[in-house]
Design an enzyme around this catalytic site. Structure first.
Site, PDB file in Angstrom:
ATOM      1  N   ASP A  36      -7.420  -4.683   3.644  1.00 18.40           N
ATOM      2  CA  ASP A  36      -8.006  -3.921   4.743  1.00 18.40           C
ATOM      3  C   ASP A  36      -8.114  -2.461   4.327  1.00 18.40           C
ATOM      4  O   ASP A  36      -7.927  -2.119   3.166  1.00 18.40           O
ATOM      5  CB  ASP A  36      -7.149  -4.062   6.013  1.00 18.40           C
ATOM      6  N   GLU A  93      -3.310  13.696  -1.250  1.00 20.77           N
ATOM      7  CA  GLU A  93      -2.941  12.644  -0.306  1.00 20.77           C
ATOM      8  C   GLU A  93      -4.046  11.605  -0.158  1.00 20.77           C
ATOM      9  O   GLU A  93      -3.781  10.400  -0.039  1.00 20.77           O
ATOM     10  CB  GLU A  93      -2.609  13.249   1.055  1.00 20.77           C
ATOM     11  N   ASP A 148       0.823  -1.213   0.000  1.00 24.49           N
ATOM     12  CA  ASP A 148       0.000   0.000   0.000  1.00 24.49           C
ATOM     13  C   ASP A 148       0.854   1.258   0.000  1.00 24.49           C
ATOM     14  O   ASP A 148       0.456   2.294  -0.538  1.00 24.49           O
ATOM     15  CB  ASP A 148      -0.979  -0.001   1.176  1.00 24.49           C
ATOM     16  N   GLU A 167      -6.342  -0.023   6.004  1.00 23.22           N
ATOM     17  CA  GLU A 167      -5.227   0.629   6.691  1.00 23.22           C
ATOM     18  C   GLU A 167      -4.127   0.963   5.687  1.00 23.22           C
ATOM     19  O   GLU A 167      -3.960   0.290   4.675  1.00 23.22           O
ATOM     20  CB  GLU A 167      -4.650  -0.301   7.767  1.00 23.22           C
ATOM     21  N   HIS A 200       0.543   3.961  -2.794  1.00 22.57           N
ATOM     22  CA  HIS A 200       0.361   5.364  -2.425  1.00 22.57           C
ATOM     23  C   HIS A 200       1.322   6.257  -3.214  1.00 22.57           C
ATOM     24  O   HIS A 200       0.909   7.235  -3.843  1.00 22.57           O
ATOM     25  CB  HIS A 200       0.587   5.523  -0.921  1.00 22.57           C
ATOM     26  N   GLU A 201       2.616   5.910  -3.186  1.00 20.26           N
ATOM     27  CA  GLU A 201       3.606   6.753  -3.856  1.00 20.26           C
ATOM     28  C   GLU A 201       3.387   6.784  -5.369  1.00 20.26           C
ATOM     29  O   GLU A 201       3.483   7.828  -6.011  1.00 20.26           O
ATOM     30  CB  GLU A 201       5.018   6.266  -3.539  1.00 20.26           C
ATOM     31  N   ASP A 259       3.352   0.767  21.052  1.00 19.36           N
ATOM     32  CA  ASP A 259       2.722   2.029  21.424  1.00 19.36           C
ATOM     33  C   ASP A 259       1.301   2.136  20.868  1.00 19.36           C
ATOM     34  O   ASP A 259       0.657   3.171  21.013  1.00 19.36           O
ATOM     35  CB  ASP A 259       3.589   3.188  20.911  1.00 19.36           C
ATOM     36  N   ASP A 284       2.452  21.207   7.579  1.00 14.52           N
ATOM     37  CA  ASP A 284       1.912  20.132   6.741  1.00 14.52           C
ATOM     38  C   ASP A 284       1.269  20.677   5.469  1.00 14.52           C
ATOM     39  O   ASP A 284       0.257  20.157   5.000  1.00 14.52           O
ATOM     40  CB  ASP A 284       0.901  19.305   7.547  1.00 14.52           C
ATOM     41  N   TYR A 306      -0.354  20.794  -4.136  1.00 14.77           N
ATOM     42  CA  TYR A 306      -0.021  20.105  -2.893  1.00 14.77           C
ATOM     43  C   TYR A 306      -0.055  21.043  -1.695  1.00 14.77           C
ATOM     44  O   TYR A 306       0.935  21.237  -0.997  1.00 14.77           O
ATOM     45  CB  TYR A 306       1.347  19.448  -3.033  1.00 14.77           C
ATOM     46  N   HIS A 337      -1.738  15.962   4.965  1.00 18.55           N
ATOM     47  CA  HIS A 337      -1.787  14.609   5.512  1.00 18.55           C
ATOM     48  C   HIS A 337      -2.862  14.455   6.585  1.00 18.55           C
ATOM     49  O   HIS A 337      -3.273  13.330   6.887  1.00 18.55           O
ATOM     50  CB  HIS A 337      -0.428  14.220   6.125  1.00 18.55           C
ATOM     51  N   HIS A 382       0.605   9.006  -6.485  1.00 22.51           N
ATOM     52  CA  HIS A 382       1.007  10.411  -6.627  1.00 22.51           C
ATOM     53  C   HIS A 382       1.487  10.686  -8.045  1.00 22.51           C
ATOM     54  O   HIS A 382       1.257  11.776  -8.592  1.00 22.51           O
ATOM     55  CB  HIS A 382       2.116  10.747  -5.628  1.00 22.51           C
ATOM     56  N   GLU A 424       0.360  -0.818   7.353  1.00 20.37           N
ATOM     57  CA  GLU A 424       0.356  -1.802   8.446  1.00 20.37           C
ATOM     58  C   GLU A 424       1.547  -2.756   8.381  1.00 20.37           C
ATOM     59  O   GLU A 424       1.940  -3.341   9.398  1.00 20.37           O
ATOM     60  CB  GLU A 424      -0.956  -2.606   8.452  1.00 20.37           C
TER      61      GLU A 424
END
Length: 546
Positions: free
Chosen positions: A405, A391, A363, A407, A367-368, A420, A465, A382, A470, A371, A410
Site C-alpha cells: 500500500d 524524511e 515499512d 501507508e 524507513h529507518e 481514533d 520539527d 536534517y 516530518h 535514513h 499501518e
C-alpha cells in the site's frame, strides 16, 4: 549568507507529529515560504537546467578535466577560482555508464559545510551537467581559518550544550569547517555527539573555533559462527524464517543468536536487546517467546530491506560497502518511537495503546534503514526542505519495500489509535486525512492537516520539527504516490534511487529535487518518455515547479 546553487548545465540534447505525536516516530533546506526569522541560507538561488550541446568533447571523464571545466566556465556555474576553492571528494561510475566527479568547497583547505559540486559525464565522456550548491561569499570574503579554541574544549562544550550523558556509546567526532549561518561565515568545529538514554541524540553542534560559543545545533535522530535457519513468531503472530547463529557455550550449552553472517560481502545483520546491550539469544531454533518477538521482526525486516536494496539497486548495505546492519529492540519504556541515530536502528515497544512494538512494521524498518542510505549518499541536512526530503525519501522507500500500500506504519498502530481513526503514521496517497500537532497549526493554512500541495506548506521555525521535516515531507510523498500510480513502484524506485545517490546534495531543496528527479528519469528512460512525463506531472500536481 547566500548559498548559491550551481546552475545544472545540461549539455546533451538527450515516524511523527499528531495528536499523539505520531509523526515524530520515524526519525530545509530553505524554501520561498520561510518566515523572516529563518535567516539560515534563506536567499538560496534555485538552479535552472540549461540545455545546450558542449562544443568540445572532453578527453576523459576525470577530476582534472572536470576541474578545468569549472575553472573555465565561471559565468555558467558562478563558481569563482575553482582550482583554489574546490577539493575533489570522489569519482564514481554508475550502472548507466555515466561518471560523476564530486568536489567540496573549501577555504584554505577547510571544507565549507553543505557545499558540494558534482560534474556529470555521459557514458561517451561528454560533460552533460553540473549540480550542487556553493557559497559565493565564502570565497569573496577573507576568512581566518586558524582556530584558537582546542578541539578537546569544543567537544566538551558540545556535550554540555546537549546534556549528553557522562557515558557515551561512541566517542564524539569533530572536524573543522567553515559554517555559513545567519549571514556570517563562522570557523567552527562540527561536533557529532551520539547517545541513547532517555532522550536519544545524534546531535551536530557547531562550536565557534575562535570564541568557543555554540553557533548552531540540531538533533539528527531520524525517527522512524555457523549460520542456522530458524523460525520465529513476530509481534503480530506471523511466522518468520530468520538466519541465526548456532553457538556452543561452555556453561549454558548450545544457544542461537540473532546474528546473520550469511550474506557475501555484508559484515552481518545483528539484533540486540537494548536492556542489556547484548545480541539476543534463545535456547532453541524456535523463537516463540513473547519477549523475543520484537527481535524476530527486527531481524527479519532488516534482511528484507537489505535484499531490496541489493537486488533492486545493486547496493551492498546502507553504505554500499557491506556495513553491518544493527538493530536494538525493547528501547525505553512504553516508547512510541523508532529512529536511526547515524549508526543503527532502534525500536521502542510502544505503549500497547497507540502503538505496538515498532519493529513489527516492515515499512518502519525500511524507513529507518533508508535514513542510513541517505546518510551515505546525498546526506540531506536534517532541517527545513532538505530535511523534509530526507524524511520523504525514507517514507517513499518504506512503501517500496513494503509494497502492499502507500501507508507508513499501518502494522504498528495500537487499538486506541485505530479507534481514533489513526490507522497509520502517514499516508502518501492521502496525507490530509491526518492532523498535525496543535502547535504546528498556526504555521500552515489553518486547516491543521498534513499538506499534499505547496499551497498548504507549513512555515515552521527551526525549533518545531526541525523546520517541518516530518510535516512538509508529505508534499513530496504525495508527488511520489502520483508518479508511482502512473509508472509503477519498481520504476519509481529506480528514478528516486538514482536522484538520491547521484544528483542530490546536502542542501537540496524541493525545487532542485524536482529537477534532479526528472533528470534521473531522463537518464534511465529517455527524453520525452512516459516515465519522464509522469514524473514531471507528479511534481506539477503538488505545486513544485521548475
Amino acid at each position: 549568507m547566500k548559498r548559491k546553487y550551481i546552475v545544472p548545465v545540461l549539455l546533451s540534447s538527450a515516524l511523527v507529529a499528531s495528536s499523539f505525536t505520531a509523526s515524530a516516530t520515524l526519525a530545509n533546506t530553505q524554501n520561498s515560504h520561510e518566515k523572516v526569522e529563518k535567516t539560515w541560507n534563506e536567499k538560496a538561488n534555485v538552479p535552472v537546467f540549461v540545455k545546450e550541446k558542449i562544443a568540445e568533447k572532453r578527453a576523459a571523464s576525470n577530476a582534472s578535466n572536470a576541474l578545468d571545466y569549472l575553472a573555465n566556465n565561471e559565468n555558467k556555474t558562478g563558481l569563482k577560482n575553482a582550482r583554489k576553492n574546490l577539493k575533489q571528494k570522489n569519482t564514481e561510475k554508475d550502472s548507466l555508464g555515466m561518471t560523476h566527479v564530486s568536489f567540496s568547497q573549501s577555504v584554505n583547505d577547510v571544507p565549507v559545510e553543505g557545499a558540494e559540486v558534482v560534474v556529470h559525464y555521459s557514458k561517451n565522456d561528454e560533460l552533460v551537467s553540473v549540480t550542487g550548491s556553493h557559497f559565493p561569499e565564502a570565497v569573496a570574503k577573507s576568512i581566518d581559518t586558524t582556530p584558537t579554541v582546542s578541539m578537546i574544549k569544543a567537544v566538551q562544550s558540545a556535550k554540555n550544550s546537549v546534556d549528553a550523558p557522562d557515558e557515551l556509546e561512541y566517542n564524539p567526532t569533530s572536524e573543522l569547517v567553515v559554517y555559513p549561518f545567519d549571514g556570517k561565515n563562522h570557523l567552527t568545529y562540527k561536533v557529532n555527539v551520539n547517545f541513547l538514554g532517555e532522550k536519544p541524540g545524534n546531535w551536530f553542534v557547531f562550536i565557534d573555533a575562535k570564541s568557543g560559543e555554540v553557533i548552531d545545533q540540531y538533533n539528527a535522530i531520524m525517527h522512524a559462527n555457523k549460520i542456522h535457519q530458524s523460525v520465529g513468531t513476530g509481534v503480530l503472530g506471523g511466522q518468520r524464517k530468520i538466519h541465526t547463529t548456532k553457538v556452543k557455550q561452555p556453561k549454558s550449552g548450545t544457544v542461537f543468536s540473532l546474528s546473520d553472517e550469511s550474506h557475501e560481502g555484508l559484515k552481518g545483520i545483528y539484533t540486540l536487546d537494548a536492556n542489556d546491550g547484548e545480541i539476543m539469544i534463545n535456547n532453541s531454533a524456535s523463537w516463540k517467546d513473547e519477549y523475543l518477538r520484537p527481535g524476530v521482526d527486527a531481524h527479519y525486516n532488516s534482511e528484507q530491506v537489505y535484499e531490496y536494496f541489493n537486488e533492486q539497486h545493486d547496493r551492498n548495505s546502507l553504505d554500499d560497502n557491506g556495513m553491518a546492519i544493527i538493530s536494538y529492540v525493547h528501547f525505553g519504556e512504553n516508547y512510541n518511537n523508532a529512529f536511526w541515530n547515524g549508526r543503527q536502528m532502534t525500536y521502542g515497544d510502544g505503549d500497547g495503546l497507540f502503538m505496538v512494538p515498532l519493529s513489527a512494521g516492515l515499512d518502519v524498518a525500511a524507513h529507518e534503514m533508508t535514513h542510513g542510505v541517505i546518510s551515505n549518499s546525498a546526506n540531506l541536512q536534517y532541517r527545513f526542505e532538505s530535511g523534509a526530503l530526507n524524511e520523504s525519501f525514507a517514507d517513499i522507500f518504506g512503501t517500496l519495500v513494503d509494497a502492499d500500500d502507500w501507508e507508513i506504519g499501518e502494522d504498528i498502530m495500537g487499538p486506541e489509535a485505530k479507534e481514533d481513526g489513526r490507522v497509520s503514521l502517514r499516508s502518501l496517497s492521502d496525507p490530509s486525512k491526518y492532523k498535525v500537532k496543535v502547535d504546528y497549526v498556526p504555521y500552515g493554512n489553518g486547516e491543521g492537516n498534513y499538506p499534499s500541495h505547496m499551497d498548504e506548506f507549513y512555515d515552521l521555525p527551526r525549533s518545531l520539527d526541525n523546520g517541518g521535516v516530518h510535516i512538509n515531507s508529505s508534499i513530496t510523498n504525495h508527488a511520489a504516490y502520483l508518479i508511482g500510480e502512473e509508472i509503477g513502484k519498481e520504476k519509481l524506485g529506480k528514478i528516486f534511487y538514482r536522484a538520491l545517490t547521484i544528483y542530490l546534495t546536502p542542501t537540496s531543496n524541493f525545487s532542485e529535487a524536482r529537477k534532479l528527479i526528472v533528470q534521473s528519469a531522463v537518464d534511465i528512460y529517455g527524453e520525452g518518455s512516459a516515465e519522464v512525463v509522469a514524473t514531471a506531472n507528479g511534481f506539477d500536481s503538488v505545486g513544485i515547479y521548475e
